[in-house]
Design a protein around this motif. Structure first.
Motif, PDB file in Angstrom:
ATOM      1  N   ARG A 153      50.096  11.636  75.758  1.00 32.55           N
ATOM      2  CA  ARG A 153      50.309  12.876  76.389  1.00 32.55           C
ATOM      3  C   ARG A 153      49.625  13.961  75.918  1.00 32.55           C
ATOM      4  N   ARG A 154      48.906  14.017  74.649  1.00 29.85           N
ATOM      5  CA  ARG A 154      48.233  15.227  74.175  1.00 29.85           C
ATOM      6  C   ARG A 154      46.777  14.748  74.435  1.00 29.85           C
ATOM      7  N   GLU A 155      46.177  15.780  74.943  1.00 28.13           N
ATOM      8  CA  GLU A 155      44.794  15.934  75.351  1.00 28.13           C
ATOM      9  C   GLU A 155      43.853  15.551  74.257  1.00 28.13           C
ATOM     10  N   ILE A 156      44.136  16.041  72.971  1.00 21.30           N
ATOM     11  CA  ILE A 156      43.304  15.621  72.017  1.00 21.30           C
ATOM     12  C   ILE A 156      43.098  13.995  71.783  1.00 21.30           C
ATOM     13  N   VAL A 157      44.303  13.510  71.825  1.00 20.29           N
ATOM     14  CA  VAL A 157      44.255  11.882  71.624  1.00 20.29           C
ATOM     15  C   VAL A 157      43.547  11.210  72.727  1.00 20.29           C
ATOM     16  N   ILE A 158      43.536  11.950  74.124  1.00 16.17           N
ATOM     17  CA  ILE A 158      43.027  11.085  75.368  1.00 16.17           C
ATOM     18  C   ILE A 158      41.488  11.339  74.939  1.00 16.17           C
ATOM     19  N   ASP A 159      41.084  12.587  74.560  1.00 19.46           N
ATOM     20  CA  ASP A 159      39.651  12.750  74.255  1.00 19.46           C
ATOM     21  C   ASP A 159      39.206  11.797  73.255  1.00 19.46           C
ATOM     22  N   THR A 160      39.950  11.625  72.337  1.00 16.59           N
ATOM     23  CA  THR A 160      39.401  10.446  71.199  1.00 16.59           C
ATOM     24  C   THR A 160      39.136   9.044  71.702  1.00 16.59           C
ATOM     25  N   PHE A 161      40.114   8.697  72.610  1.00 16.45           N
ATOM     26  CA  PHE A 161      39.977   7.446  73.141  1.00 16.45           C
ATOM     27  C   PHE A 161      38.631   7.581  73.944  1.00 16.45           C
ATOM     28  N   PHE A 162      38.525   8.598  74.804  1.00 11.36           N
ATOM     29  CA  PHE A 162      37.240   8.730  75.436  1.00 11.36           C
ATOM     30  C   PHE A 162      36.015   8.622  74.502  1.00 11.36           C
ATOM     31  N   ASP A 163      35.970   9.497  73.496  1.00 12.28           N
ATOM     32  CA  ASP A 163      34.833   9.549  72.601  1.00 12.28           C
ATOM     33  C   ASP A 163      34.482   7.951  72.046  1.00 12.28           C
ATOM     34  N   LEU A 164      35.633   7.299  71.804  1.00 11.51           N
ATOM     35  CA  LEU A 164      35.396   5.964  71.291  1.00 11.51           C
ATOM     36  C   LEU A 164      34.835   5.157  72.284  1.00 11.51           C
ATOM     37  N   ALA A 165      35.274   5.191  73.773  1.00 12.48           N
ATOM     38  CA  ALA A 165      34.896   4.487  74.599  1.00 12.48           C
ATOM     39  C   ALA A 165      33.337   4.749  75.165  1.00 12.48           C
ATOM     40  N   ASP A 166      33.017   6.048  74.816  1.00  7.95           N
ATOM     41  CA  ASP A 166      31.673   6.403  75.226  1.00  7.95           C
ATOM     42  C   ASP A 166      30.642   5.855  74.244  1.00  7.95           C
ATOM     43  N   ALA A 167      31.100   5.646  72.937  1.00  7.95           N
ATOM     44  CA  ALA A 167      30.248   5.217  71.965  1.00  7.95           C
ATOM     45  C   ALA A 167      30.019   3.710  72.069  1.00  7.95           C
ATOM     46  N   ILE A 168      31.197   2.972  72.697  1.00  8.41           N
ATOM     47  CA  ILE A 168      30.904   1.729  73.102  1.00  8.41           C
ATOM     48  C   ILE A 168      29.888   1.457  74.007  1.00  8.41           C
ATOM     49  N   VAL A 169      30.056   2.364  75.198  1.00 10.03           N
ATOM     50  CA  VAL A 169      29.373   2.206  76.205  1.00 10.03           C
ATOM     51  C   VAL A 169      27.883   2.528  75.768  1.00 10.03           C
ATOM     52  N   ALA A 170      27.754   3.502  75.193  1.00 11.03           N
ATOM     53  CA  ALA A 170      26.323   3.883  74.842  1.00 11.03           C
ATOM     54  C   ALA A 170      25.561   2.871  73.771  1.00 11.03           C
ATOM     55  N   LEU A 171      26.379   2.251  72.820  1.00 11.02           N
ATOM     56  CA  LEU A 171      25.834   1.247  71.892  1.00 11.02           C
ATOM     57  C   LEU A 171      25.482  -0.085  72.943  1.00 11.02           C
ATOM     58  N   ARG A 172      26.487  -0.363  73.499  1.00  8.82           N
ATOM     59  CA  ARG A 172      26.167  -1.654  74.442  1.00  8.82           C
ATOM     60  C   ARG A 172      24.979  -1.524  75.304  1.00  8.82           C
ATOM     61  N   SER A 173      24.612  -0.378  75.906  1.00  9.10           N
ATOM     62  CA  SER A 173      23.531  -0.006  76.675  1.00  9.10           C
ATOM     63  C   SER A 173      22.271  -0.020  75.894  1.00  9.10           C
ATOM     64  N   LEU A 174      22.419   0.563  74.424  1.00 11.69           N
ATOM     65  CA  LEU A 174      21.520   0.581  73.668  1.00 11.69           C
ATOM     66  C   LEU A 174      20.622  -0.782  73.221  1.00 11.69           C
ATOM     67  N   ILE A 175      21.886  -1.726  72.875  1.00 10.21           N
ATOM     68  CA  ILE A 175      21.532  -3.036  72.376  1.00 10.21           C
ATOM     69  C   ILE A 175      20.776  -3.902  73.649  1.00 10.21           C
TER      70      ILE A 175
END
Length: 280
Positions: free
Chosen positions: A241-263
Motif C-alpha cells: 500500500r505504501r509507495e516507498i515500499v513499491i519503489d523498493t521492490f522495483f529498485d530490487l527488480a531493476d538491479a536484477i534485470v540490469a545485472l542479468r543483462s550485464l552478465i
C-alpha cells in the motif's frame, strides 16, 4: 526451488551486504541484558527476493528461521538507509561502465497492473472493470535497461506522466547530445511535442489511427522490459500500500534485470573466474 539463479543472487548479495552498516549481534542498550540474537541479514534478504519473485505474502515465506514481522521490520530499516536505491544505482553504473547504456535511443511507456489492496498509488483501472490498479510510467535505454519509473493510479493517462518520467534522466550524469524518445500513440499530442522540444529531445511518436507492428520502431524494448517486470509476481499483482515500499521492490527488480543483462552481454567479451561455461 531458488527464486533467482545463484549467478545472480551471489554478486547481488555481495554488493548489498557491503552497503549495510555494522550492527552488533546483541543490542548493548537492552535494559535487562537478555534478548535474542540479531538475525543474519542474508536470511532476510533471501526472503525478500522470494517475496519479489513469487509474489507471496510475508507470512507465506516466514518459517522457523525468520518471522514475517522480522522481514517487514528489516525491510523498513533498509529502506530508511536507502540501501535498495544505492544497489540499483551501483548495478546501473557497472552496466554503463562495462557494456554501456544506449542513451541515444530511449523509450517510455505506461503499464497497468493490479493493486487489489489499494494504497497510495492505486486508482480505478479502466481496463479491469474499475477495480484498483496501479500504473507505472517506465523509461528504458535502447536495449531495455530500466532507467527510472513513475508510479501513479491506473486511472492516470500516460501523457501527464511523461514529464516526471523524463526528469529521471537528470540522475544519469552526462547525456548524449542527441536523444530520441520513442513513444506510442497515447503520447501523440502537441503538449508532448512541446515538452520534448523544451528539453531538446527528439520525439519519435506513433500516430493515432495508423496501425503498425511494434517491431517497426524502437519502442518494443520498453514492452519487453515491462514483461521482465511482470515476471516478478510482486510487481504484477501488487499488495503493498505504501509507495516507498513499491519503489523498493522495483529498485530490487531493476538491479536484477540490469545485472542479468550485464552478465549475458559481457559473457562473449570478458572473462572472469566465475564466468558461466554457457551463455546464460
Amino acid at each position: 526451488m531458488p527464486a533467482i539463479p545463484a549467478r545472480l543472487i551471489e554478486p547481488l548479495w555481495v554488493q548489498f551486504s557491503a552497503l549495510l552498516p555494522e550492527r552488533p549481534t546483541f543490542d548493548p542498550g537492552h535494559p535487562l541484558g537478555v534478548h535474542r540474537r540479531r538475525l543474519d541479514d542474508r536470511i532476510v534478504f533471501d526472503k525478500l527476493i522470494q517475496v519479489l519473485r513469487f509474489g507471496c505474502s510475508y507470512q507465506a515465506v516466514a518459517d522457523s528461521t525468520c518471522s514475517a514481522t522480522t522481514i517487514r521490520s528489516r525491510r523498513d530499516e533498509w529502506i530508511k538507509l536507502g540501501v535498495f536505491a544505492q544497489l540499483r544505482h551501483i548495478v546501473l553504473e557497472c552496466y554503463d561502465r562495462i557494456v554501456g547504456l544506449a542513451l541515444e535511443e530511449i523509450s517510455i511507456d505506461g503499464c497497468i497492473t493490479k493493486a487489489p489492496g489499494g494504497g497510495e498509488v492505486a486508482g480505478r483501472s479502466p481496463v479491469d472493470r474499475g477495480k484498483q490498479g496501479m500504473k507505472r510510467s517506465l523509461m528504458v535505454d535502447g536495449y531495455g535497461i530500466p532507467l527510472g519509473r513513475v508510479l501513479a493510479g491506473a486511472n492516470r493517462h500516460d501523457s501527464p506522466l511523461l514529464a516526471p518520467t523524463l526528469d529521471k534522466l537528470d540522475d544519469l550524469g552526462p547525456l548524449p547530445d542527441v536523444i530520441t524518445v520513442n513513444l506510442d500513440a497515447g503520447y501523440d499530442s502537441q503538449t508532448t511535442r512541446d515538452e520534448l522540444t523544451s528539453r531538446n529531445l527528439t520525439g519519435r511518436i506513433a500516430h493515432k489511427g495508423d496501425k503498425a507492428p511494434i517491431q517497426a520502431s524502437r519502442r518494443w524494448h520498453v514492452e519487453r522490459t515491462n514483461a521482465w517486470h511482470s515476471a516478478f509476481n510482486r510487481l504484477q499483482r501488487c499488495y503493498e500500500r505504501r509507495e516507498i515500499v513499491i519503489d523498493t521492490f522495483f529498485d530490487l527488480a531493476d538491479a536484477i534485470v540490469a545485472l542479468r543483462s550485464l552478465i549475458r552481454r559481457a559473457w562473449a567479451a570478458h572473462r572472469w573466474e566465475t564466468r558461466p561455461r554457457r551463455r546464460p
